[in-house]
Design a protein around this motif. Structure first.
Motif, short mmCIF file in Angstrom:
data_model
loop_
_atom_site.label_atom_id
_atom_site.label_comp_id
_atom_site.label_asym_id
_atom_site.label_seq_id
_atom_site.Cartn_x
_atom_site.Cartn_y
_atom_site.Cartn_z
N UNK A 46 24.52 34.65 -19.29
CA UNK A 46 25.19 34.59 -20.58
C UNK A 46 25.87 33.24 -20.78
N UNK A 47 26.38 32.66 -19.74
CA UNK A 47 27.11 31.40 -19.85
C UNK A 47 26.19 30.22 -20.14
N UNK A 48 24.90 30.29 -19.83
CA UNK A 48 23.99 29.17 -20.08
C UNK A 48 23.70 29.05 -21.58
N UNK A 49 23.82 27.84 -22.14
CA UNK A 49 23.55 27.67 -23.57
C UNK A 49 22.05 27.74 -23.85
N UNK A 50 21.76 28.12 -25.06
CA UNK A 50 20.36 28.20 -25.47
C UNK A 50 19.81 26.78 -25.62
N UNK A 51 18.52 26.62 -25.53
CA UNK A 51 17.90 25.31 -25.69
C UNK A 51 18.12 24.80 -27.11
N UNK A 52 18.43 23.51 -27.22
CA UNK A 52 18.71 22.94 -28.53
C UNK A 52 17.41 22.55 -29.23
N UNK A 53 17.43 22.70 -30.54
CA UNK A 53 16.28 22.34 -31.36
C UNK A 53 16.76 21.31 -32.37
#
Length: 136
Positions: free
Chosen positions: A14-21
């Motif tokens: 949960x703590x890992x951010x989603x990949x940026x687009x």
């Protein structure tokens, strides 16, 4: 005790951010087009730079022709007045004939004043050209 490592593993996900687009517009490149300065156009001797330099030269030529015309007109009137009114040529001021006073003192003052006028206007033309270079 077996539950504890599983909870930690879930919390790490949960703590890992989603990949940026990155979202871009097709017009982005047009908005970021590099602006070329007028000075670099002049240095590169491009057609645009040539137009700017020609403009400065035309304004300086116009000024010099106007000053020359003013001087020729006023000094050219002296012989015409002396020819049309011969009595003026016979007037003496402080032992000197008026035509000589006009052609020496008055003409000298006129030349100096026209020179001052010319220099100030030429500097103003060059300052306007320089401002044009700085503002672009």
């Amino acid at each position: 005790m077996s539950r504890e490592p599983a909870q930690r593993h879930t919390a790490e996900k949960v703590a890992q951010p989603a990949a940026r687009v990155t979202v871009t517009s097709p017009r982005t490149r047009a908005a970021r087009a590099r602006r070329v300065s007028i000075a670099s156009e002049i240095d590169a001797q491009s057609r645009l730079g040539e137009v700017y330099v020609d403009s400065l030269m035309r304004s300086q030529l116009r000024l010099s022709l106007a000053v020359l015309a003013a001087l020729a007109f006023t000094l050219g009137l002296v012989p015409l007045v002396l020819h049309l009114v011969p009595a003026v040529g016979r007037v003496v001021v402080l032992g000197v004939p008026v035509p000589w006073v006009i052609l020496t003192v008055v003409a000298f003052i006129e030349i100096v004043l026209l020179g001052i006028f010319y220099v100030r206007r030429a500097e103003r033309n060059e300052a306007a050209f320089s401002d044009l270079l700085d503002n672009r």
